[in-house]
Design a protein around this motif. Structure first.
Motif, PDB file in Angstrom:
ATOM      1  N   UNK A  40      91.581-116.253 -41.231  1.00 28.07           N
ATOM      2  CA  UNK A  40      92.440-116.336 -40.045  1.00 28.07           C
ATOM      3  C   UNK A  40      93.374-117.538 -40.161  1.00 28.07           C
ATOM      4  N   UNK A  41      92.833-118.689 -40.597  1.00 27.66           N
ATOM      5  CA  UNK A  41      93.651-119.890 -40.767  1.00 27.66           C
ATOM      6  C   UNK A  41      94.704-119.688 -41.856  1.00 27.66           C
ATOM      7  N   UNK A  42      94.332-119.004 -42.942  1.00 24.61           N
ATOM      8  CA  UNK A  42      95.287-118.718 -44.021  1.00 24.61           C
ATOM      9  C   UNK A  42      96.415-117.822 -43.507  1.00 24.61           C
ATOM     10  N   UNK A  43      96.085-116.845 -42.673  1.00 17.74           N
ATOM     11  CA  UNK A  43      97.111-115.969 -42.100  1.00 17.74           C
ATOM     12  C   UNK A  43      98.088-116.765 -41.244  1.00 17.74           C
ATOM     13  N   UNK A  44      97.575-117.741 -40.487  1.00 20.39           N
ATOM     14  CA  UNK A  44      98.439-118.583 -39.656  1.00 20.39           C
ATOM     15  C   UNK A  44      99.351-119.445 -40.534  1.00 20.39           C
ATOM     16  N   UNK A  45      98.800-120.000 -41.622  1.00 23.58           N
ATOM     17  CA  UNK A  45      99.607-120.787 -42.562  1.00 23.58           C
ATOM     18  C   UNK A  45     100.727-119.924 -43.128  1.00 23.58           C
ATOM     19  N   UNK A  46     100.398-118.676 -43.466  1.00 20.29           N
ATOM     20  CA  UNK A  46     101.409-117.771 -44.011  1.00 20.29           C
ATOM     21  C   UNK A  46     102.495-117.458 -42.983  1.00 20.29           C
ATOM     22  N   UNK A  47     102.094-117.225 -41.735  1.00 20.78           N
ATOM     23  CA  UNK A  47     103.076-116.962 -40.671  1.00 20.78           C
ATOM     24  C   UNK A  47     104.034-118.139 -40.503  1.00 20.78           C
ATOM     25  N   UNK A  48     103.486-119.351 -40.476  1.00 18.50           N
ATOM     26  CA  UNK A  48     104.306-120.557 -40.311  1.00 18.50           C
ATOM     27  C   UNK A  48     105.271-120.706 -41.486  1.00 18.50           C
ATOM     28  N   UNK A  49     104.767-120.500 -42.697  1.00 23.98           N
ATOM     29  CA  UNK A  49     105.595-120.643 -43.894  1.00 23.98           C
ATOM     30  C   UNK A  49     106.716-119.603 -43.915  1.00 23.98           C
ATOM     31  N   UNK A  50     106.378-118.337 -43.601  1.00 21.02           N
ATOM     32  CA  UNK A  50     107.388-117.278 -43.614  1.00 21.02           C
ATOM     33  C   UNK A  50     108.463-117.533 -42.559  1.00 21.02           C
TER      34      UNK A  50
END
Length: 90
Positions: A40-50
Motif C-alpha cells: 500500500x505504501x509503495x502504491x502511494x509512493x508511485x502515485x506521488x512520483x507519477x
C-alpha cells in the motif's frame, strides 16, 4: 472469528505466505500483513512520483522530482521491495 483448516494442500505453494520453514503461523501472518502494508505504501509512493512527473515538477538543484509540498518524489522502480518491507515500520 472463524478458523478454516484445509487438509488438501497438494500443489499449493506456501512459499509466498510463509517466510521460511521454521516460521510459526503468527510469524507468517505478521509477514503477510507487513507485505500488504508495504505494498500500500509503495502504491502511494508511485502515485506521488507519477503525479510529480506528469506535473513536470523537476528541481534542477536537487536533480529530482518534487511533490506539491516540495518533498522529494521517489521513483518506485528504484526501491527494493524486500528491503522496504524489512525497514518500513508498519
Amino acid at each position: 472469528m472463524a478458523l478454516a483448516v484445509i487438509q488438501d494442500d497438494e500443489g499449493f505453494n506456501w512459499n509466498k505466505h510463509i517466510p521460511n520453514e521454521g516460521s510459526t503461523l503468527v510469524e507468517a501472518v505478521t509477514f503477510n500483513r507487513d507485505r500488504g502494508i508495504t505494498r500500500i505504501k509503495m502504491n502511494k509512493i508511485e502515485e506521488i512520483w507519477m503525479e510529480a512527473r506528469d506535473a513536470k515538477r523537476w528541481d534542477a538543484k536537487r536533480q529530482c522530482l518534487l511533490d506539491p509540498e516540495g518533498n522529494i518524489a521517489t521513483d518506485p522502480k528504484t526501491i527494493d521491495f524486500k528491503a522496504f518491507v524489512k525497514t518500513t515500520p508498519c
